[in-house]
Write an enzyme that holds these catalytic residues in place. Structure first.
Site, PDB file in Angstrom:
ATOM      1  N   ALA A 175       8.700   3.154   9.614  1.00 21.33           N
ATOM      2  CA  ALA A 175       8.135   1.833   9.906  1.00 21.33           C
ATOM      3  C   ALA A 175       6.620   1.967   9.971  1.00 21.33           C
ATOM      4  O   ALA A 175       6.086   2.965  10.484  1.00 21.33           O
ATOM      5  CB  ALA A 175       8.686   1.275  11.217  1.00 21.33           C
ATOM      6  N   GLN A 230       0.808   4.173  -2.827  1.00 21.43           N
ATOM      7  CA  GLN A 230       0.474   5.547  -2.469  1.00 21.43           C
ATOM      8  C   GLN A 230       1.590   6.506  -2.854  1.00 21.43           C
ATOM      9  O   GLN A 230       1.336   7.611  -3.369  1.00 21.43           O
ATOM     10  CB  GLN A 230       0.200   5.638  -0.955  1.00 21.43           C
ATOM     11  CG  GLN A 230      -0.972   4.834  -0.467  1.00 21.43           C
ATOM     12  CD  GLN A 230      -2.312   5.453  -0.831  1.00 21.43           C
ATOM     13  OE1 GLN A 230      -2.382   6.497  -1.451  1.00 21.43           O
ATOM     14  NE2 GLN A 230      -3.386   4.795  -0.450  1.00 21.43           N
ATOM     15  N   CYS A 288      -6.726 -11.046   5.651  1.00 21.39           N
ATOM     16  CA  CYS A 288      -7.988 -11.250   6.365  1.00 21.39           C
ATOM     17  C   CYS A 288      -8.929 -12.200   5.630  1.00 21.39           C
ATOM     18  O   CYS A 288      -9.920 -12.655   6.200  1.00 21.39           O
ATOM     19  CB  CYS A 288      -8.682  -9.913   6.595  1.00 21.39           C
ATOM     20  SG  CYS A 288      -7.722  -8.772   7.619  1.00 21.39           S
ATOM     21  N   ASN A 343      13.609   6.628  15.080  1.00 21.74           N
ATOM     22  CA  ASN A 343      14.594   7.576  15.593  1.00 21.74           C
ATOM     23  C   ASN A 343      15.644   7.941  14.546  1.00 21.74           C
ATOM     24  O   ASN A 343      16.429   8.867  14.735  1.00 21.74           O
ATOM     25  CB  ASN A 343      15.274   7.035  16.851  1.00 21.74           C
ATOM     26  CG  ASN A 343      15.875   5.661  16.664  1.00 21.74           C
ATOM     27  OD1 ASN A 343      15.154   4.697  16.384  1.00 21.74           O
ATOM     28  ND2 ASN A 343      17.190   5.541  16.815  1.00 21.74           N
ATOM     29  N   THR A 387       0.833  -1.207   0.000  1.00 17.93           N
ATOM     30  CA  THR A 387       0.000   0.000   0.000  1.00 17.93           C
ATOM     31  C   THR A 387       0.860   1.247   0.000  1.00 17.93           C
ATOM     32  O   THR A 387       0.592   2.207  -0.742  1.00 17.93           O
ATOM     33  CB  THR A 387      -0.929   0.011   1.221  1.00 17.93           C
ATOM     34  OG1 THR A 387      -1.758  -1.144   1.179  1.00 17.93           O
ATOM     35  CG2 THR A 387      -1.796   1.257   1.237  1.00 17.93           C
ATOM     36  N   TYR A 439     -34.049   6.160   8.910  1.00 13.86           N
ATOM     37  CA  TYR A 439     -35.021   5.260   9.534  1.00 13.86           C
ATOM     38  C   TYR A 439     -35.989   4.680   8.521  1.00 13.86           C
ATOM     39  O   TYR A 439     -36.595   5.384   7.711  1.00 13.86           O
ATOM     40  CB  TYR A 439     -35.822   5.971  10.630  1.00 13.86           C
ATOM     41  CG  TYR A 439     -37.079   5.209  11.000  1.00 13.86           C
ATOM     42  CD1 TYR A 439     -36.986   3.934  11.551  1.00 13.86           C
ATOM     43  CD2 TYR A 439     -38.354   5.729  10.739  1.00 13.86           C
ATOM     44  CE1 TYR A 439     -38.132   3.199  11.857  1.00 13.86           C
ATOM     45  CE2 TYR A 439     -39.493   5.014  11.050  1.00 13.86           C
ATOM     46  CZ  TYR A 439     -39.376   3.742  11.600  1.00 13.86           C
ATOM     47  OH  TYR A 439     -40.496   3.013  11.880  1.00 13.86           O
ATOM     48  N   HIS A 489      -2.953   0.414   6.565  1.00 13.34           N
ATOM     49  CA  HIS A 489      -3.172   1.169   5.329  1.00 13.34           C
ATOM     50  C   HIS A 489      -3.079   2.675   5.577  1.00 13.34           C
ATOM     51  O   HIS A 489      -2.532   3.418   4.749  1.00 13.34           O
ATOM     52  CB  HIS A 489      -4.528   0.808   4.727  1.00 13.34           C
ATOM     53  CG  HIS A 489      -4.525  -0.500   4.010  1.00 13.34           C
ATOM     54  ND1 HIS A 489      -4.516  -0.591   2.639  1.00 13.34           N
ATOM     55  CD2 HIS A 489      -4.499  -1.780   4.456  1.00 13.34           C
ATOM     56  CE1 HIS A 489      -4.498  -1.869   2.269  1.00 13.34           C
ATOM     57  NE2 HIS A 489      -4.492  -2.599   3.357  1.00 13.34           N
TER      58      HIS A 489
END
Length: 446
Positions: free
Chosen positions: A280, A20, A44, A274, A16, A426, A305
């Site tokens: 990361a 991007q 998943c 750092n 990803t 509704y 993501h």
């Protein structure tokens, strides 16, 4: 000279991020390294292929090295494992498992997205058993091959979190006898006990053999006889270990990147470690709790993501901050769905946070319309200002809609009292004039 960005890991976070970054900058050089043979697969979705709900393996693969090169001008090198980082020289060392060679590559920016590894519990005699974990695409293929060869086998799933519960349903759909062992006192221990009880009732009704508040103490030499800590004995042809995951932080530790208090790689709100040249993202990092601002590890797809996008924006000199993670999650267990975000009672007490709780039980839509089922909502909030600390919902229908409304409310800074004012669409088919979400807001006012 063209800027060079190297990416370690080509699944959710790494793939990803690369995509991007390419959308933000069409000139930057991007190379992605993946130690396994498959990239950009739907992690998943693995349980649902094993259950037969996803019919073709390749439907789980979002991209290939060839498509990444052709469509995005991004080079992906599979079966290439990064084994060392030299931060001073800004280079990495790669083991090419295809050619069995080793070489170096330099970078301007480096992005770590190596993910996590399943935890293997300490069980006497575990080596005798036929054990599997489910994290990589190749894990899925191995399990599927076994079940195809032995379609009437029995399985013991160790761990009743998201993966354990999903696999209980999917193994059952494949015709297996399913035993489910959970160390905690109830399944999905991020839920409070009364909501978890509904899920446990569903598991038992569907024929799952559930054992809570116990563990496997020992596996006999035959590999199929399992002795539980509560004295019971289970016979199972194979085991699926689903007790949790740990971040793949070895590279980060070797290169002396900071590790946070939760065990993940420590980053700032732009996903920098750092070392400003090293980023990361994903399951390997320690992120920020959106609600409390404290350190937190959230190994979930949405979070990875979003972090990928934040890192890409920063490298492309269009910085935005990562605001933190709610940990919004949902799980289907046969005909029941459980969803949650934020903190439960146990977590709030451990953090010494004062809270009030409001619960509501009703039908998910008008009771006179066919298919009305019980829906349980529980929200923890600040007694001082109504800030929402956590929410849990269990039911057969409409769970996803309500948890997403609450997630939106928390993200927007709304309080529990504001829930009464949300104007929800509704119709008797979908809700009530005062939706269960509104009722939580009204009840909280009391």
């Amino acid at each position: 000279m063209k800027k060079r960005v190297l990416v370690i890991g080509a699944v959710a976070g790494g793939a990803t991020f690369a995509s991007q970054l390419r959308m933000l900058d069409d000139k930057i050089e991007i190379i992605v390294f993946e130690k396994n043979a498959t990239m950009a697969f739907a992690n998943c979705g693995l349980p649902y292929y094993l259950g037969g709900f996803v019919k073709q393996q390749d439907h789980l693969i979002a991209a290939t090295p060839q498509s990444f090169q052709k469509d995005r001008n991004i080079e992906v090198r599979i079966q290439h494992e990064v084994i060392a980082i030299d931060r001073d020289q800004k280079k990495i060392t790669i083991q090419d498992h295809i050619k069995d060679t080793r070489y170096d590559e330099t970078y301007d920016s480096l992005v770590l997205s190596p993910g996590v590894t399943p935890v293997v519990p300490q069980i006497e005699g575990l080596s005798h058993a036929n054990c599997y974990t489910l994290r990589a695409y190749e894990d899925m293929l191995k399990i599927d091959e076994y079940v195809e060869e032995k379609p009437e086998s029995s399985v013991c799933i160790v761990g009743a979190g998201f993966i354990g519960l999903e696999m209980a349903e999917n193994f059952k759909a494949r015709g297996l006898t399913v035993h489910l062992v959970q160390r905690a006192g109830h399944v999905l221990n991020m839920l409070d006990v009364e909501l978890a009880n509904t899920i446990e009732d569903e598991l038992k009704e569907q024929g799952i053999h559930l054992y809570t508040d116990t563990t496997i103490d020992k596996v006999d030499q035959n590999g199929t006889t399992l002795h539980l800590a509560n004295g019971k004995i289970i016979e199972a042809d194979f085991l699926l270990l689903a007790v949790g995951v740990k971040p793949n932080k070895q590279l980060a530790e070797q290169s002396k990147l900071d590790i946070g208090e939760t065990g993940g790689v420590k980053v700032n709100r732009y996903m920098q470690t750092n070392d400003p040249s090293v980023y990361a993202i994903g399951d390997v990092i320690e992120t920020i709790d959106f609600i409390t601002g404290s350190p937190k590890r959230v190994p979930l797809a949405w979070v990875a993501h979003r972090q990928a996008y934040v890192a890409a924006r920063h490298i492309a000199s269009e910085p935005i901050e990562f605001k933190g993670a709610l940990g919004t999650a949902i799980c289907k267990v046969f005909d029941v769905t459980g969803a949650l975000l934020g903190h439960n009672e146990k977590s709030l007490r451990e953090k010494n946070i004062s809270f009030k709780t409001v619960s509501h039980e009703s039908k998910q839509h008008a009771g006179y319309y066919p298919g009305a089922e019980k829906l349980m909502i529980k929200v923890h909030f600040s007694p001082k200002d109504g800030k929402i600390y956590g929410a849990q919902i269990v039911g057969k229908d409409g769970v996803d809609k309500r948890i997403d409304i609450i997630a939106t409310a928390v993200s927007a800074g709304l309080t529990v009292f504001d829930l009464q004012e949300i104007e929800i669409a509704y119709s008797p088919v979908y809700s009530s004039p005062k939706d269960p979400i509104n009722m939580i807001g009204y009840k909280a006012m009391k």
